[in-house]
Design a protein around this motif. Structure first.
Motif, PDB file in Angstrom:
ATOM      1  N   VAL A  26      -6.648  -1.995   5.687  1.00 33.91           N
ATOM      2  CA  VAL A  26      -5.946  -0.829   5.160  1.00 33.91           C
ATOM      3  C   VAL A  26      -5.854  -1.071   3.664  1.00 33.91           C
ATOM      4  N   ALA A  27      -6.691  -0.382   2.909  1.00 34.13           N
ATOM      5  CA  ALA A  27      -6.856  -0.687   1.492  1.00 34.13           C
ATOM      6  C   ALA A  27      -5.624  -0.319   0.679  1.00 34.13           C
ATOM      7  N   ALA A  28      -5.466  -0.965  -0.459  1.00 41.39           N
ATOM      8  CA  ALA A  28      -4.387  -0.641  -1.382  1.00 41.39           C
ATOM      9  C   ALA A  28      -4.497   0.830  -1.780  1.00 41.39           C
ATOM     10  N   GLY A  29      -3.373   1.537  -1.724  1.00 40.62           N
ATOM     11  CA  GLY A  29      -3.370   2.960  -2.025  1.00 40.62           C
ATOM     12  C   GLY A  29      -3.580   3.835  -0.807  1.00 40.62           C
ATOM     13  N   GLU A  30      -4.035   3.260   0.302  1.00 40.58           N
ATOM     14  CA  GLU A  30      -4.231   4.014   1.549  1.00 40.58           C
ATOM     15  C   GLU A  30      -2.912   4.084   2.330  1.00 40.58           C
ATOM     16  N   ASP A  46      -3.207  -3.899   3.000  1.00 40.88           N
ATOM     17  CA  ASP A  46      -2.827  -3.888   1.595  1.00 40.88           C
ATOM     18  C   ASP A  46      -2.178  -2.566   1.206  1.00 40.88           C
ATOM     19  N   GLY A  47      -2.315  -1.550   2.053  1.00 44.05           N
ATOM     20  CA  GLY A  47      -1.729  -0.243   1.794  1.00 44.05           C
ATOM     21  C   GLY A  47      -0.405  -0.075   2.501  1.00 44.05           C
ATOM     22  N   THR A  48      -0.159   1.132   3.008  1.00 42.52           N
ATOM     23  CA  THR A  48       1.125   1.471   3.634  1.00 42.52           C
ATOM     24  C   THR A  48       0.907   2.013   5.038  1.00 42.52           C
TER      25      THR A  48
END
Length: 349
Positions: A26-30, A46-48
């Motif tokens: 889960v990518a940063a910003g996702e 890394d995301g939410t």
């Protein structure tokens, strides 16, 4: 079992399910606005995730935000981000480096550690072979370990069941310290470490055999059992959706249910042996015995869904969440010393 789960997973609406043989990120910003079930060799967030995160993998890393509960079973788990709910983790290595936990932590591992930036707002219960604890615990800390080392701050009471407990500066227990140890000198308090309340050392009989609850292998086995039961339960309840809302009932209804269960547990094997006395009846008896074993195993999965619904006090959640919560409760109950076997039998009946 994993292959079967992959086939039925698309039917689990209201969940985002990701599966891969190698890596899930889960990518940063996702942002995922739902509960996420992730199954892979490696899972990284890394995301939410605005919901619960259920991660089954060899390695799990949470550097982002989980606005819900984190339920994970892996060889290695690292929580470096923020989880607003509870954390229930089973792993060989469980690390809470920089982790911010909004509620309680229940950690089962061979090696468990937190660092100075770790902040648990609620209670922390750790079960490990070796545990090194820094950071903050907002309420009470209870630890079961062979080697238990505290360097952080506990807002209230600290209870330890261990072979050795060490308090290193600047450790601070703002309530009472109760330690169950094989000898009094197994508690070591370094200069600069503080216990505000009373310190109570309770010596455990040295002749007693080492408890299985102090073994990391025991908790790894329970993690495997939990994962297998969860996958089997998802498949079974998908095939038989009516069982998701089963009720045990009370009074006469409960007695009737128990009577039928008692008859099934003990009478069916005897009937199978009688049928097997004839050559023609041997295949029927073998098939009946296999179904009997499957019934005993699946009985606790059905009761787990009922218990999960009661524990969560809601029928609005997806049955997978209720199943997981109930399975954890069942697994804990059947492993209670002295009475776990009886509870296991009663739940099956």
């Amino acid at each position: 079992s994993v292959a079967l789960f992959v086939m039925v997973a698309p039917s689990l609406h209201a969940f985002e399910i990701r599966r891969s043989d190698e890596f899930i990120n889960v990518a940063a910003g996702e942002t995922i606005n739902d509960t996420l079930i992730a199954m892979s060799d490696s899972v990284a967030v890394d995301g939410t995730v605005n919901g619960d995160l259920i991660a089954l993998a060899r390695r799990v890393v949470v550097r982002g935000v989980v606005n819900g509960n984190l339920l994970t079973a892996a060889e290695s788990v690292s929580v470096e981000g923020r989880v607003t709910g509870n954390v229930l983790g089973f792993a060989r290595s469980l690390d809470f480096a920089d982790g911010q936990i909004g509620r309680n932590v229940y950690g089962f591992a061979r090696d468990l550690s937190t660092n100075g930036a770790t902040d648990v707002d609620g209670n922390a219960a750790v079960f490990a072979q070796e545990a090194e604890l820094e950071g903050q615990v907002g309420i009470d800390l209870i630890g079961f370990a062979q080697e238990l080392e505290l360097t952080g701050n506990v807002a209230r009471n600290f209870t330890a069941f261990a072979e050795n407990v060490t308090l290193l500066a600047p450790a601070r227990v703002n309530g009472d310290l109760t330690a169950y140890l094989p000898r009094e000198d197994a508690l070591r308090t370094a200069p600069g470490a503080t216990v505000v309340g009373t310190t109570d050392i309770r010596v455990v009989e040295p002749e007693r055999p080492r408890s299985r609850y102090l073994s990391g292998e025991f908790y790894m086995l329970q993690a495997v059992r939990l994962g297998a039961a969860f996958v089997a339960g998802l498949i079974f309840l998908w095939l038989f959706p009516a069982l998701r809302n089963v009720s045990v009932g009370g009074g006469i209804e409960a007695l009737k249910t128990g009577g039928i269960g008692l008859l099934a547990v003990f009478a069916l094997p005897i009937l199978g042996v009688i049928i097997a006395l004839t050559i023609v009846g041997i295949p029927v008896a073998l098939m009946g015995f296999a179904l009997w074993l499957a019934g005993i195993y699946l009985a606790k999965i059905v009761i787990a869904v009922f218990l999960g619904r009661v524990l969560l006090e809601t029928s609005g959640r997806h049955y997978a969440v209720m199943l997981l919560a109930g399975l954890v409760a069942v697994l804990i109950a059947v492993n209670i010393p002295f009475v776990g076997g009886l509870i296991n039998l009663l739940l099956t009946i």
